[in-house]
Design a protein around this motif. Structure first.
Motif, PDB file in Angstrom:
ATOM      1  N   TYR A 254       2.210   2.280   3.579  1.00  0.00           N
ATOM      2  CA  TYR A 254       0.913   1.662   4.181  1.00  0.00           C
ATOM      3  C   TYR A 254      -0.229   2.256   3.285  1.00  0.00           C
ATOM      4  CZ  TYR A 254       3.825  -0.418   7.681  1.00  0.00           C
ATOM      5  OH  TYR A 254       4.866  -1.387   8.414  1.00  0.00           O
ATOM      6  N   ILE A 255      -1.176   1.181   2.787  1.00  0.00           N
ATOM      7  CA  ILE A 255      -2.048   1.718   1.974  1.00  0.00           C
ATOM      8  C   ILE A 255      -3.444   1.524   2.875  1.00  0.00           C
ATOM      9  CG2 ILE A 255      -3.538   1.574  -0.352  1.00  0.00           C
ATOM     10  CD1 ILE A 255      -0.547   2.479  -0.308  1.00  0.00           C
ATOM     11  N   GLU A 256      -4.368   2.347   2.683  1.00  0.00           N
ATOM     12  CA  GLU A 256      -5.628   2.175   3.095  1.00  0.00           C
ATOM     13  C   GLU A 256      -6.514   0.771   2.564  1.00  0.00           C
ATOM     14  OE1 GLU A 256      -9.116   5.342   4.606  1.00  0.00           O
ATOM     15  OE2 GLU A 256      -8.395   5.539   2.579  1.00  0.00           O
ATOM     16  N   GLY A 257      -7.098   0.050   3.519  1.00  0.00           N
ATOM     17  CA  GLY A 257      -7.623  -1.262   3.079  1.00  0.00           C
ATOM     18  C   GLY A 257      -6.790  -2.487   2.666  1.00  0.00           C
ATOM     19  N   GLN A 258      -5.386  -2.275   2.603  1.00  0.00           N
ATOM     20  CA  GLN A 258      -4.746  -3.217   2.483  1.00  0.00           C
ATOM     21  C   GLN A 258      -3.984  -3.632   3.728  1.00  0.00           C
ATOM     22  OE1 GLN A 258      -1.837  -2.605  -0.684  1.00  0.00           O
ATOM     23  NE2 GLN A 258      -3.392  -1.679  -2.219  1.00  0.00           N
ATOM     24  N   SER A 259      -3.722  -4.999   4.146  1.00  0.00           N
ATOM     25  CA  SER A 259      -3.360  -5.577   5.471  1.00  0.00           C
ATOM     26  C   SER A 259      -1.748  -5.578   5.292  1.00  0.00           C
ATOM     27  CB  SER A 259      -3.817  -6.958   5.312  1.00  0.00           C
ATOM     28  OG  SER A 259      -3.360  -7.921   4.257  1.00  0.00           O
ATOM     29  N   THR A 260      -0.985  -5.649   3.954  1.00  0.00           N
ATOM     30  CA  THR A 260       0.531  -5.578   4.068  1.00  0.00           C
ATOM     31  C   THR A 260       0.910  -4.217   3.186  1.00  0.00           C
ATOM     32  OG1 THR A 260       0.444  -6.986   2.080  1.00  0.00           O
ATOM     33  CG2 THR A 260       0.630  -8.140   4.114  1.00  0.00           C
ATOM     34  N   PRO A 261       2.059  -3.691   3.742  1.00  0.00           N
ATOM     35  CA  PRO A 261       2.540  -2.495   3.227  1.00  0.00           C
ATOM     36  C   PRO A 261       3.045  -2.842   1.663  1.00  0.00           C
ATOM     37  CG  PRO A 261       4.002  -3.105   4.627  1.00  0.00           C
ATOM     38  CD  PRO A 261       2.658  -4.069   4.770  1.00  0.00           C
ATOM     39  N   ILE A 262       3.233  -1.862   0.696  1.00  0.00           N
ATOM     40  CA  ILE A 262       4.141  -2.064  -0.511  1.00  0.00           C
ATOM     41  C   ILE A 262       5.745  -1.747  -0.209  1.00  0.00           C
ATOM     42  CG2 ILE A 262       4.603  -1.174  -2.624  1.00  0.00           C
ATOM     43  CD1 ILE A 262       1.754  -0.549  -2.775  1.00  0.00           C
TER      44      ILE A 262
ATOM     45  N   LYS B  49      -4.912   7.240  -0.782  1.00  0.00           N
ATOM     46  CA  LYS B  49      -4.983   5.806  -0.282  1.00  0.00           C
ATOM     47  C   LYS B  49      -3.988   5.634   0.678  1.00  0.00           C
ATOM     48  CE  LYS B  49      -8.252   3.624  -3.503  1.00  0.00           C
ATOM     49  NZ  LYS B  49      -8.508   2.509  -4.142  1.00  0.00           N
TER      50      LYS B  49
ATOM     51  N   ILE C 132       0.377   3.951  -7.203  1.00  0.00           N
ATOM     52  CA  ILE C 132      -0.603   4.136  -5.854  1.00  0.00           C
ATOM     53  C   ILE C 132      -1.377   5.427  -5.893  1.00  0.00           C
ATOM     54  CG2 ILE C 132      -0.162   4.222  -3.601  1.00  0.00           C
ATOM     55  CD1 ILE C 132       2.631   2.811  -3.716  1.00  0.00           C
TER      56      ILE C 132
END
Length: 248
Positions: A167-175, A153, A149
């Motif tokens: 929670y990642i910028e540009g991703q709808s679901t978290p890791i 981001k 990661i």
């Protein structure tokens, strides 16, 4: 980087297998193996190792109890034949757990996680002493894979019991990763991330709006607790120029 390690398991065959795995892993230096946690206790307190492969279910002294008695500088990877112990292992801040029977690919993945953790800690310490380039990425385990990661981001991290959501910028679901908030906090550089709540760590650079002691991320509102508020305000005033020190 070489990590010193030890093995504790009351099953001789399990010890033999882990010894085989450690001996063929170039960055691991096996110091000692034990069939009894009692026998290992005094040795590992007087001469700690970097990494301990520790069985959970053992007579006299189980792995959970043992983990609370040794140096905090020793990181633990639990080995167990019982999956129900997996969540408990993270309550003592273990780096990972391995479910028996253990394959070498799974062993290597956990060992690499430990190596990356130590490398990140050393980088963080070195950055405080020199002007070395700051850490840019971290690895986390999710869905039995190591995912890299980019720190820039990350919006924020939420702790949920024994899990964290990144929670990642540009991703709808978290890791989602099985680890403690304390472990995540130790991995992240203090110059870029700060804890604002028992359950939340944020990256101030990504904050666009603060509304009545809550950080706004789209439709999500992240609370700033009283226990962390003073440190958060000081952090912002030092690093982002968002606050005027004279007005606080």
């Amino acid at each position: 980087m070489i990590l010193t390690c030890s093995i504790i398991d009351d099953e001789p065959l399990a010890v033999d297998l882990l010894e085989t795995y450690t001996n063929k892993t170039p960055f691991l230096d096996l110091k000692t193996s034990y069939n009894s946690a009692i026998d290992a206790l005094s040795d590992l307190n007087s001469a700690p190792v970097d990494l301990l492969f520790l069985d959970i279910q053992m007579p006299e002294l189980n792995g959970m109890e043992f983990a609370r008695m040794i140096s905090e500088n020793t990181r633990i990877i639990f080995t167990t034949a019982f999956q129900q112990y997996a969540l408990d292992s993270y309550k003592v801040n273990a780096l990972d757990y391995l479910l028996k029977p253990i394959s070498y690919p799974d062993f290597l993945m956990s060992a690499q996680k430990a190596l990356q953790w130590y490398e990140m800690v050393n980088q963080s310490k070195g950055a405080n002493r020199t002007e070395k380039k700051e850490l840019e990425t971290i690895f986390v385990k999710a869905n039995r894979k190591l995912i890299q990661i980019e720190l820039e981001k990350i919006l924020y991290i939420e702790g949920l019991k024994d899990y964290v959501k990144i929670y990642i910028e540009g991703q709808s679901t978290p890791i989602v990763s099985l680890m403690s908030m304390k472990t995540v906090e130790e991995m992240l550089p203090e110059s870029r991330f700060i804890r604002i709540h028992r359950s939340f760590i944020v990256q101030p650079e990504k904050i666009k709006e603060i509304d009545r002691n809550r950080i706004v991320y789209g439709k999500e509102y992240i609370p700033i607790s009283e226990n962390y508020k003073e440190r958060f305000v000081e952090f912002l005033s030092r690093h982002s120029l968002l606050l005027d020190k004279s007005s606080s």
